[in-house]
Scaffold this active site. Structure first.
Site, mmCIF file in Angstrom:
data_model
loop_
_atom_site.group_PDB
_atom_site.id
_atom_site.type_symbol
_atom_site.label_atom_id
_atom_site.label_comp_id
_atom_site.label_asym_id
_atom_site.label_seq_id
_atom_site.Cartn_x
_atom_site.Cartn_y
_atom_site.Cartn_z
ATOM 1 N N ASN A 47 0.929 -1.113 0.081
ATOM 2 C CA ASN A 47 -0.038 -0.076 -0.066
ATOM 3 C C ASN A 47 0.914 1.116 -0.009
ATOM 4 O O ASN A 47 1.523 1.585 1.150
ATOM 5 C CB ASN A 47 -0.909 0.080 1.269
ATOM 6 C CG ASN A 47 -1.761 1.162 1.503
ATOM 7 O OD1 ASN A 47 -1.932 1.918 0.258
ATOM 8 N ND2 ASN A 47 -2.264 1.530 2.508
ATOM 9 N N LYS B 205 0.217 4.346 -0.329
ATOM 10 C CA LYS B 205 -0.586 5.459 0.187
ATOM 11 C C LYS B 205 -0.286 6.611 -0.607
ATOM 12 O O LYS B 205 -0.326 6.649 -1.861
ATOM 13 C CB LYS B 205 -0.075 5.615 1.491
ATOM 14 C CG LYS B 205 0.065 4.530 2.460
ATOM 15 C CD LYS B 205 0.219 4.582 3.953
ATOM 16 C CE LYS B 205 0.071 3.482 4.360
ATOM 17 N NZ LYS B 205 0.018 3.611 5.973
ATOM 18 N N HIS C 80 -9.567 0.857 4.889
ATOM 19 C CA HIS C 80 -8.377 1.268 5.709
ATOM 20 C C HIS C 80 -8.584 2.191 6.685
ATOM 21 O O HIS C 80 -9.320 3.049 6.696
ATOM 22 C CB HIS C 80 -7.394 1.669 4.736
ATOM 23 C CG HIS C 80 -5.900 1.747 5.125
ATOM 24 N ND1 HIS C 80 -5.491 2.864 6.013
ATOM 25 C CD2 HIS C 80 -4.993 0.925 4.963
ATOM 26 C CE1 HIS C 80 -4.063 2.563 6.311
ATOM 27 N NE2 HIS C 80 -3.710 1.345 5.819
ATOM 28 N N GLU D 288 -6.902 4.575 7.758
ATOM 29 C CA GLU D 288 -6.874 5.932 7.501
ATOM 30 C C GLU D 288 -7.961 6.638 6.963
ATOM 31 O O GLU D 288 -8.116 7.755 7.051
ATOM 32 C CB GLU D 288 -5.311 6.211 6.575
ATOM 33 C CG GLU D 288 -4.170 5.965 7.541
ATOM 34 C CD GLU D 288 -3.052 5.434 6.653
ATOM 35 O OE1 GLU D 288 -2.808 5.606 5.463
ATOM 36 O OE2 GLU D 288 -1.928 4.963 7.301
ATOM 37 N N GLU E 18 -5.329 -4.983 10.721
ATOM 38 C CA GLU E 18 -4.416 -4.074 10.836
ATOM 39 C C GLU E 18 -4.823 -3.150 12.253
ATOM 40 O O GLU E 18 -5.538 -2.267 11.834
ATOM 41 C CB GLU E 18 -4.486 -2.791 9.453
ATOM 42 C CG GLU E 18 -4.100 -3.686 8.192
ATOM 43 C CD GLU E 18 -3.581 -2.625 7.483
ATOM 44 O OE1 GLU E 18 -2.259 -2.909 7.059
ATOM 45 O OE2 GLU E 18 -4.156 -1.621 7.125
ATOM 46 N N GLY F 83 2.301 2.523 10.661
ATOM 47 C CA GLY F 83 2.909 3.550 10.534
ATOM 48 C C GLY F 83 3.969 3.686 11.503
ATOM 49 O O GLY F 83 4.618 4.891 11.883
ATOM 50 N N SER G 279 3.268 -2.206 10.490
ATOM 51 C CA SER G 279 4.805 -1.844 10.437
ATOM 52 C C SER G 279 5.750 -3.249 10.221
ATOM 53 O O SER G 279 6.682 -3.413 10.952
ATOM 54 C CB SER G 279 4.976 -1.578 12.039
ATOM 55 O OG SER G 279 4.540 -0.286 12.216
HETATM 56 C C1 PEP Z 1 -1.032 0.113 5.990
HETATM 57 O O1 PEP Z 1 -0.896 1.383 6.061
HETATM 58 O O2 PEP Z 1 -1.745 -0.462 5.581
HETATM 59 C C2 PEP Z 1 0.207 -0.288 6.842
HETATM 60 C C3 PEP Z 1 0.331 -1.243 7.114
HETATM 61 O O3 PEP Z 1 1.072 0.543 6.693
HETATM 62 P P1 PEP Z 1 2.770 0.300 7.647
HETATM 63 O O4 PEP Z 1 3.334 -0.880 7.000
HETATM 64 O O5 PEP Z 1 3.650 1.469 7.275
HETATM 65 O O6 PEP Z 1 2.455 0.291 9.088
#
Ligand code: PEP
Length: 253
Positions: free
Chosen positions: A9, A11, A95, A97, A167, A173, A213
């Site tokens: 992803n 973003k 998601h 976000e 998630e 992040g 992460s």
């Molecule tokens: C995401 O935004 O789906 C995600 C898993 O981000 P990150 O790996 O940076 O935590």
């Protein structure tokens, strides 16, 4: 045996040139193993560039969102059919976000899930608890709500085109990756909830990804757990070597 999936992803990152170079590097090194599907989800404006490069490779193309309506007066929005038109096979929906940053409700996400499936897209539905919800031990209530509402109106057969990404919001992040034990516990609950709602066959065939992460250093430990079928990768998907190491960990898991 469920397929493993590793989805990047991106973003709101990259430039057009960086997106093309990153795609070329990933296509060159992506596992050519039928047990693992690698998916790239760039920003909308670079979908066509990435589509041109992944064509004929084992790498699939996904988008990060879509609108629930097929067309019309929705300024700034992109329909599910438009995603298919530019070569997408997958779309990320729900998601955190978008849920927490943009106020997307479970109902709105459910409308998008139906719109995406109606045009033949595969859906990566994100679910997960906030730090506060984990502190209050409300994880199972959150997963149940995200899944029951997000998948309302679907039949068991529709789940053949579904992937769930667990998630935890506190892990996205932040560098604060869930332990394999925490993730496995969440995935096992999600799989059993799907089994109760859609039946054993649908739940056993459903890939459930962990996201939050993940790095090359943590991927193998997570993917070795029985209910963790790969990852949704944010930050680490922007570095070809790191992302490819994660995809390779999914082959050997
Ligand atoms: C995401 O935004 O789906 C995600 C898993 O981000 P990150 O790996 O940076 O935590």
């Amino acid at each position: 045996m469920r397929p493993h999936v590793v989805a990047g992803n991106w973003k709101m990152n990259t430039t057009r040139d960086a997106a093309r170079k990153l795609t070329q590097a990933i296509v060159a090194g992506a596992p050519k193993d039928p047990r693992v599907l690698t998916i790239l989800c760039p920003p909308f404006v670079y979908l066509r560039d990435v589509a041109e490069i992944v064509v004929g490779s084992p790498v699939a193309l996904g988008a990060q969102n879509c609108h629930a309506q097929p067309k019309g007066a929705f300024t700034g929005e992109i329909s599910a059919a438009m995603l298919v038109d530019v070569g997408c096979t997958h779309v990320i929906l729900g998601h955190s976000e978008r849920r927490h940053g943009l106020g997307e409700s479970d109902g709105a996400i459910n409308d998008k899930v139906h719109a995406a499936l109606a045009v033949g897209l595969n859906v990566i539905l994100c679910v997960g608890e906030t730090k506060e919800e984990r502190k209050d031990n409300r994880m199972e209530r959150v997963f149940s709500r995200h899944i029951a509402a997000g998948l309302a109106g679907l039949k068991a057969a529709d789940l053949a085109r579904l992937v769930i990404a667990y998630e935890p919001v506190w892990a996205i992040g932040t560098g604060d990756v869930a332990t394999p034990e925490q993730a496995q516990e969440a995935h096992a609950f999600i799989r059993s909830f799907i089994g109760t709602s859609f039946g054993f066959v649908a739940s056993e065939s459903l890939p459930i990804l962990y996201g939050g992460s993940v790095t090359a250093a943590t991927a193998a430990g997570l993917f070795s757990r029985p209910d963790i079928d790969g990852g949704l990768i944010g930050g680490a998907s922007l570095k070809a070597d790191e992302f490819l190491a994660i995809a390779k960990a999914a082959v050997t898991a």
